[in-house]
Motif scaffolding. Structure first.
Motif, short mmCIF file in Angstrom:
data_model
loop_
_atom_site.label_atom_id
_atom_site.label_comp_id
_atom_site.label_asym_id
_atom_site.label_seq_id
_atom_site.Cartn_x
_atom_site.Cartn_y
_atom_site.Cartn_z
N LEU A 388 -24.40 30.50 46.04
CA LEU A 388 -24.51 30.35 44.59
C LEU A 388 -24.90 31.69 43.98
CD1 LEU A 388 -26.40 26.93 44.41
CD2 LEU A 388 -23.99 27.37 44.83
N HIS A 389 -24.02 32.25 43.21
CA HIS A 389 -24.23 33.58 42.65
C HIS A 389 -25.40 33.63 41.68
CE1 HIS A 389 -21.64 36.90 43.74
NE2 HIS A 389 -20.62 36.06 43.90
N ASP A 390 -26.01 34.82 41.62
CA ASP A 390 -26.93 35.16 40.55
C ASP A 390 -26.17 35.05 39.22
OD1 ASP A 390 -29.17 36.09 39.26
OD2 ASP A 390 -28.75 38.21 39.67
N TYR A 391 -26.92 34.91 38.13
CA TYR A 391 -26.30 34.67 36.83
C TYR A 391 -25.23 35.70 36.48
CZ TYR A 391 -30.55 31.90 36.42
OH TYR A 391 -31.57 31.03 36.66
N ILE A 392 -24.12 35.16 36.03
CA ILE A 392 -22.91 35.84 35.55
C ILE A 392 -22.34 36.85 36.53
CG2 ILE A 392 -23.61 35.51 33.14
CD1 ILE A 392 -24.05 38.51 32.92
N LYS A 393 -22.72 36.77 37.81
CA LYS A 393 -22.09 37.62 38.83
C LYS A 393 -20.86 36.90 39.37
CE LYS A 393 -25.35 40.83 38.77
NZ LYS A 393 -26.56 40.16 38.39
N GLY A 394 -19.82 37.67 39.70
CA GLY A 394 -18.59 37.00 40.06
C GLY A 394 -17.75 37.67 41.12
N TRP A 395 -18.37 38.27 42.16
CA TRP A 395 -17.55 38.90 43.19
C TRP A 395 -17.38 37.98 44.41
CZ3 TRP A 395 -21.03 39.41 47.20
CH2 TRP A 395 -22.37 39.57 46.84
N ASP A 396 -16.27 38.14 45.07
CA ASP A 396 -15.92 37.32 46.22
C ASP A 396 -16.91 37.57 47.36
OD1 ASP A 396 -14.52 36.68 48.86
OD2 ASP A 396 -13.06 35.91 47.43
N LEU A 397 -17.43 36.50 47.95
CA LEU A 397 -18.47 36.64 48.97
C LEU A 397 -17.92 37.05 50.33
CD1 LEU A 397 -20.85 33.66 48.13
CD2 LEU A 397 -20.98 36.04 47.41
N ASN A 398 -16.60 37.06 50.49
CA ASN A 398 -16.03 37.57 51.73
C ASN A 398 -15.84 39.08 51.69
OD1 ASN A 398 -13.88 34.70 52.33
ND2 ASN A 398 -15.95 35.07 53.01
N GLU A 399 -15.91 39.65 50.49
CA GLU A 399 -15.71 41.08 50.37
C GLU A 399 -16.80 41.85 51.11
OE1 GLU A 399 -15.46 42.06 46.27
OE2 GLU A 399 -13.57 41.01 45.95
N ASN A 400 -16.39 42.88 51.78
CA ASN A 400 -17.33 43.74 52.53
C ASN A 400 -18.12 42.97 53.59
OD1 ASN A 400 -16.67 45.99 50.83
ND2 ASN A 400 -18.03 45.15 49.28
N GLY A 401 -17.58 41.84 54.02
CA GLY A 401 -18.20 41.09 55.11
C GLY A 401 -19.49 40.41 54.75
N ASN A 402 -19.70 40.03 53.48
CA ASN A 402 -20.96 39.43 53.07
C ASN A 402 -21.18 38.03 53.66
OD1 ASN A 402 -22.34 41.34 51.08
ND2 ASN A 402 -20.25 41.30 50.32
N TYR A 403 -20.21 37.16 53.51
CA TYR A 403 -20.30 35.81 54.07
C TYR A 403 -18.97 35.48 54.76
CZ TYR A 403 -24.77 34.50 51.97
OH TYR A 403 -26.10 34.41 51.66
N PRO A 404 -18.64 36.17 55.84
CA PRO A 404 -17.36 35.91 56.50
C PRO A 404 -17.25 34.46 56.94
CG PRO A 404 -18.83 37.20 57.91
CD PRO A 404 -19.46 37.16 56.57
N GLY A 405 -16.09 33.89 56.70
CA GLY A 405 -15.85 32.50 57.06
C GLY A 405 -16.10 31.51 55.95
#
Length: 487
Positions: A388-405
């Motif tokens: 669940l993103h911080d307020y008004i943040k909107g980047w893909d969580l797979n980018e740069n290996g943040n939450y792969p899968g």
């Protein structure tokens, strides 16, 4: 959860992004996951998970197990799946658990469980069907124990793929919150999941029941369903007891009142299909999400499992704020603590999921939980169900290996905060929400909904925009409001 009152992020670029005409359900980001190579085939569920598979169904459902290989093989390989209660018996013995097996007569594997990965292909799909007979307790989790074996061909199964536990709940007797929309092939598929993260120090959870979908679209398939799918109790705290040297869950008088009176405040939500998630937050004493040792993380997970069992909670939400790690530096004086790190936060959430694989684990994309790491070979996108993103943040969580899968459907982008000025949150427009849907991002969070606040008309407008953007429908507010009535 922090109260951001000044916003500097401009979302205009997102609003101008080209969108596909079809709904993209969101693929699983596997580019950062290490899978078996060479002559090895591996197994995932329909969401791409090799671990922690869960299925909820009503009446009847057909799901799948997928056979993969990283590179096409020259010869065909056949894999057979079969029900094997010994798989669960061994798991219960090793982990001191008491899960019950899903009755074998409720499971049917297509083609007798045999699926063939053809030469030159990298994917084959095995289907299985679960059918309710009305005998299962909807409040209990059962396990479908599966054993897999190569029945022909010279490939091998990955070491973790020979057995599988699928955690199953038959919810046939409980209303469903899931709102459906047309998928790319025209068939109805689950729409976005909406989280209500509510400040319970001053707000009654029963207010979540006052908002439903009118059901004008799709022949009324969503008529009368609750707008919210998940309710987060915000929040319990992680606290440190210096006398025992252990962390524990501290529930303030408001959180505890809801738990102690769950029949009045929480069960009515669950009876309508809304899942109850307990927030876990630091509490200014130096302990928190990201500084427990491996052993302390396991102990704390077991304590929280007992809490979840006692109060029939559906999951936990991890928020790494207000711990004041640097003020206390507990790792320098007390065993059971380590220097705050992403590694420690990853271990904690993983241990929760390992202790409670059937329950939902969600993280707030902030501080150390912005990106979690692989633990014991399991990528974070598998042991974390929702980000669940911080307020008004909107980047893909797979980018740069943040939450792969983690599939896009489980990434909640552009969360909105009702506790602040409505003008600040107008960065999030209906067009932004439509963009989320059209690009496969299937979750969203609204924080601090409260019908007694000065900006409730704006809250209503925003919730209606969610209904329109996510479900092509309109919001119904029944005009019932519930004051805080506990002390």
């Amino acid at each position: 959860m922090k109260f951001n009152t000044i916003y500097t992020l401009c979302l205009a670029a997102f609003a101008m992004t080209a969108c596909s005409e079809d709904i993209d359900l969101g693929g699983v980001g596997t580019e950062n996951i290490e899978f078996p190579q060479g002559g090895v085939v591996y197994v995932t569920d329909a969401q791409g998970k090799r671990n922690f598979s869960t299925v909820e169904f009503r009446d009847r459902i057909t799901s799948e197990l997928n056979i993969h290989t990283q590179t096409p093989r020259a010869t065909a390989t056949a894999v057979k799946f079969q029900y094997d209660e010994n798989v669960l018996t061994e798991y219960n013995r090793k982990n001191n658990t008491q899960y019950k097996a899903l009755p074998a007569n409720l499971v049917q594997f297509a083609n007798d469980g045999v699926v063939t990965l053809e030469a030159g292909k990298t994917l084959a799909i095995a289907e299985y069907t679960l059918t309710s007979d009305g005998s299962l307790d909807p409040t209990e989790t059962y396990v479908l124990p599966v054993r897999a074996s190569v029945s022909s061909g010279d490939a091998q199964l990955g070491s973790v793929d020979a057995t599988r536990l699928i955690y199953v709940r038959d919810l046939s007797g409980i209303p469903d919150c899931t709102k459906y929309v047309p998928g790319p092939d025209g068939k109805f598929v689950p729409g976005a999941k909406l989280f209500s993260c509510m400040e319970v120090n001053n707000t009654n959870p029963l207010n979540n029941l006052s908002f439903t979908i009118k059901g004008d679209s799709y022949n009324g398939i969503n008529r009368g369903k609750c707008l919210f799918d998940y309710f987060i109790i915000f929040s319990a705290n992680i606290n440190f007891n210096k006398e025992t040297g252990r962390v524990y869950v501290l529930c303030n008088e408001n959180v505890q009142a809801l738990l102690d009176n769950r029949e009045k405040y929480l069960k009515p939500l669950q009876d309508r299909g809304i899942k109850i998630i307990l927030g876990l937050l630091g509490n200014h004493d130096g302990s928190g999400v990201s500084n427990l040792s491996d052993a302390a993380a396991r102990d704390f997970a077991q304590e929280c499992k007992a809490l979840a069992d006692a109060y029939n909670l559906d999951g936990f939400f991890f928020d790494d704020e207000w711990s004041e790690y640097s003020k206390y530096n507990l790792h320098l004086s007390y065993p059971g603590f380590v220097e705050p790190s992403v590694e420690a936060a990853s271990r904690l959430v993983y241990e929760f999921k390992k202790a409670m694989p059937e329950r939902i684990m969600a993280t707030y994309i902030y501080s150390t939980t912005t990106s979690l790491y692989e633990v014991d070979g399991v990528p974070s996108g598998e042991y974390v169900d929702y980000g669940l993103h911080d307020y008004i943040k909107g980047w893909d969580l797979n980018e740069n290996g943040n939450y792969p899968g983690m599939p896009r459907s489980n990434q909640a982008l552009w969360s909105q905060n009702f506790s602040t000025s409505s003008d600040g949150n107008k960065f999030i427009t209906k067009d932004n929400l439509i963009w989320l849907r059209e690009n496969g991002y299937g979750s969203h969070m609204l924080y601090a909904m409260n019908p007694f606040e000065w900006n409730f008309n704006w809250q209503l407008e925003t919730m209606n925009e969610c209904a329109e953007a996510f479900y092509d429908d309109t919001l119904v507010f029944d005009n019932k409001t519930y004051q805080k009535d506990w002390k």
